[in-house]
Design a protein around this motif. Structure first.
Motif, PDB file in Angstrom:
ATOM      1  N   ARG A 105       0.815  -1.221   0.000  1.00 60.25           N
ATOM      2  CA  ARG A 105       0.000   0.000   0.000  1.00 60.25           C
ATOM      3  C   ARG A 105       0.841   1.260   0.000  1.00 60.25           C
ATOM      4  O   ARG A 105       0.358   2.353  -0.245  1.00 60.25           O
ATOM      5  N   GLN A 106       2.134   1.091   0.259  1.00 61.24           N
ATOM      6  CA  GLN A 106       3.017   2.260   0.264  1.00 61.24           C
ATOM      7  C   GLN A 106       3.580   2.559  -1.124  1.00 61.24           C
ATOM      8  O   GLN A 106       4.262   3.559  -1.318  1.00 61.24           O
ATOM      9  N   TYR A 107       3.325   1.670  -2.084  1.00 63.56           N
ATOM     10  CA  TYR A 107       3.921   1.836  -3.411  1.00 63.56           C
ATOM     11  C   TYR A 107       2.867   2.131  -4.474  1.00 63.56           C
ATOM     12  O   TYR A 107       1.710   1.743  -4.334  1.00 63.56           O
ATOM     13  N   SER A 203      -7.861   7.489   5.031  1.00 66.83           N
ATOM     14  CA  SER A 203      -6.499   7.123   4.653  1.00 66.83           C
ATOM     15  C   SER A 203      -6.494   6.500   3.261  1.00 66.83           C
ATOM     16  O   SER A 203      -7.116   5.457   3.038  1.00 66.83           O
ATOM     17  N   GLU A 205      -4.035   5.050   1.870  1.00 68.24           N
ATOM     18  CA  GLU A 205      -3.346   3.752   1.956  1.00 68.24           C
ATOM     19  C   GLU A 205      -4.294   2.658   2.457  1.00 68.24           C
ATOM     20  O   GLU A 205      -4.249   1.528   1.982  1.00 68.24           O
ATOM     21  N   HIS A 209      -5.367  -0.693   0.599  1.00 65.18           N
ATOM     22  CA  HIS A 209      -5.188  -1.985   1.272  1.00 65.18           C
ATOM     23  C   HIS A 209      -6.468  -2.832   1.178  1.00 65.18           C
ATOM     24  O   HIS A 209      -6.424  -4.024   0.860  1.00 65.18           O
TER      25      HIS A 209
END
Lengths: 328, 260
Positions: A105-107, A203, A205, A209
């Motif tokens: 989820r950070q990419y 959020s 992210e 997710h």
């Protein structure tokens, strides 16, 4: 947009009934194509959800393979009912997506796409090496029971088809409804502007997710259906990176406009591959590649855009004749 | 009157660059604060710190009596402190209506509620009323990418106010807007926010706008607030005239209130 029971829902329901009826008429090779289309269609719905979020995965064979191998593992410990195998396959794939999701989820963009591929190749490597998991030979899948019911050999495949159609229908309707929910519409919001999503109080992210887990569950479902269809799981046909490529191909072919179109895309892909292989076994990859090229050049939004284009032309013609529709 | 926002000893360094130093300010309920200063003076950095986008290097930020330091922008937003942007942050490919629908959907739902359909008749009615308050209802079905800049600014602010915030920080609401349209735009914004009972702070370069709409001015210079005073006083403050607005600027209230 307000109603749950909209055109897409009824379209999918008609498709469900039509496939039930067709089941009586289909020859076995057609049914096999149908089953594989349903399987890959489920995975492609997951990719559609990610695609709408602006993310492409080149590694969803990871979850597909996880679902398929879960069937093999469960059969080894004696679980053999389709519903338990389905729940097991979806749950393990979903759980894997949940865990990997904390990293992924950070990419974004190419990093997201290739990290997925990297994980799928790790699984491929493990499956190909570990004897207990069948190594490169894979594991055979036995015939299953259906809520305790064991059909005769003649009616096994038609029964499997009916169940696969029901599973795919639930996946399609569920995903369609999901895409109409607040979280579903956040696919667009995250793709367009993550900063705004954060400043609206959610959020980005976390939204990614959730979508990632959903796509993992759907790919797991596809894997379960494929394992039961082929009756065998092995690393090359379930987890290799080209399998992930097939799903991306189908998503491009179908477009991301509608979940129902995904199954049409999967079917077209299956037919294209089958006939290309049958009539031009030396150059079938060339035919597939050429088709992809034509789709990207002339239908960049996929097969679904034929329908939108047709509607636009009809509206334009109506407007020109002074009989403008009030709009939908 | 209760303090809505309290900032004590706020510091921010980017390596050796000081972007905020020794900032001590409070905002009372119902006040309208104008933040002025040259480019690079630390205005947006201040807004970014207060709304959770940047962590401060030191100091305290309290919103409604509770610290917001270390919170994500989404958590600050949920507490009732919202912001708009110099460059409108909207969903460009979607219509104004769908932009607002998503904004309302996120604001009004949480947990499993997020899985319920976003489009309900009641919510659509609230969206339409909101669009009317910001006078952009005529553009309801136009994609945000095709909007005139002023309308896009209004949409950005309308989206920031779906939670009915207690305090809103507007980052240059009139930047990119023609001189003729600026006052009309600000009238719409301030009237809507007055109806929503929201305390307002905004960053502004146009001193005529500041004089007309602001109760109190904070003048930023090299990361520090060199003046925190009622507007009329700030406009004649020597430091403000020297470092921010220029000696040649003639405050409206000294000329009989051109826009008052």
């Amino acid at each position: 947009m307000t109603r749950l029971f909209d055109k897409t829902f009824w379209g999918l329901t008609i498709g469900l009934v039509a496939l039930f009826a067709l089941n009586f008429l289909l020859e076995e090779w057609m049914r096999s194509i149908g089953l594989q289309s349903l399987s890959r269609g489920c995975v492609a719905i997951g990719l559609l959800v990610l695609w709408r979020t602006g993310l492409v995965s080149f590694g969803h064979a990871l979850f597909f393979g996880f679902g398929a191998y879960t069937v093999a593992m469960l059969q080894i410990i004696g679980v053999n009912d389709i519903i338990l195998l389905l729940i097991g396959g979806c749950a393990t794939a979903g759980l894997l997506a949940l865990v990997l999701g904390f990293l992924l989820r950070q990419y974004r963009a190419i990093f997201f796409a290739l990290l997925n591929m990297a994980f799928s190749m790790i699984l491929y490597g493990v499956l190909a090496k570990v004897e207990a998991l069948g190594s490169t030979d894979g594991i055979g899948i036995n015939q299953v029971s259906f809520f305790g019911f064991v059909p005769s050999d003649d009616s096994y495949r038609p029964t499997l088809f009916i169940f696969a159609v029901i599973f795919a229908y639930i996946a399609a309707v569920g995903s369609h409804w999901y895409l109409k929910s607040t979280l579903g519409l956040m696919t667009m919001a995250v793709r367009e502007n993550e900063i705004r999503v954060e400043y609206l109080g959610y959020s980005a992210e976390k939204a990614i997710h959730i979508k990632y887990v959903l796509s993992g569950v759907l790919a797991g479902m596809g894997g379960v259906i494929m394992a039961l269809t082929i009756g065998h799981v092995d690393p090359d046909s379930m987890v290799y990176w080209t399998v992930s490529g097939d799903f991306v191909f189908i998503t491009i072919l179908a477009g991301t406009g509608n979940v129902g179109a995904t199954f049409i895309g999967a079917l077209v892909y299956e037919l294209l591959r089958t006939y290309a292989f049958e009539f031009a076994p030396e150059i079938w990859q060339l035919i597939l590649g050429g088709s992809l090229l034509l789709i990207i050049m002339f239908l960049p939004d996929g097969l679904w855009s034929i329908r939108s284009e047709w509607r636009n032309r009809r509206a334009l013609a109506a407007a020109k004749s002074g009989d403008a529709p009030a709009g939908e | 009157m209760a303090h809505v926002l309290e900032v004590y000893d706020l510091e921010k360094n980017f390596g050796g660059v000081v972007a905020a130093h020794n900032i001590n300010v409070t905002v009372d309920e119902g006040e309208t604060i104008g933040i002025i200063g040259a480019n690079g003076a630390g205005k947006t950095t201040f807004v970014n710190m207060v709304t959770g986008y940047l962590p401060p290097s030191g100091g305290r930020i309290e919103f409604l009596g509770k610290s917001v330091v270390g919170l994500h922008p989404r958590d600050v937003t949920k507490r009732g402190l919202c912001r708009s942007f110099q460059v409108p942050q909207v969903f460009l490919s979607e219509s104004i209506f769908d932009n607002m629908l998503v904004a309302y959907g996120i604001a009004e739902r949480s947990g499993l509620g997020l899985f319920t359909p976003i489009h309900t008749d009641e919510r659509a009615a609230r969206v339409d009323a909101h669009l009317k308050r910001y006078q952009i209802e005529d553009y309801r079905d136009v994609a945000a990418s095709a909007l005139p800049q002023g309308v896009r600014k209004l949409l950005d602010i309308a989206m920031a106010t779906v939670r009915n915030p207690k305090l809103i920080m507007l980052d240059e609401p009139t930047s990119g807007i023609s001189v003729e349209e600026k006052f009309g735009l600000m009238d719409i914004i301030m009237e809507a926010l007055r109806q929503e009972d929201t305390t307002v702070m905004f960053i502004e370069h146009d001193m005529e706008i500041v004089e007309r709409f602001v109760d109190r001015v904070w003048a930023f210079y090299q990361g520090e607030i060199i003046c925190d005073a009622p507007t009329a006083e700030a406009m004649v403050d020597e430091k403000v005239r020297e470092f921010v607005i220029g000696q040649e600027y003639h405050p409206a209230h000294l000329e009989g209130g051109a826009h008052a």
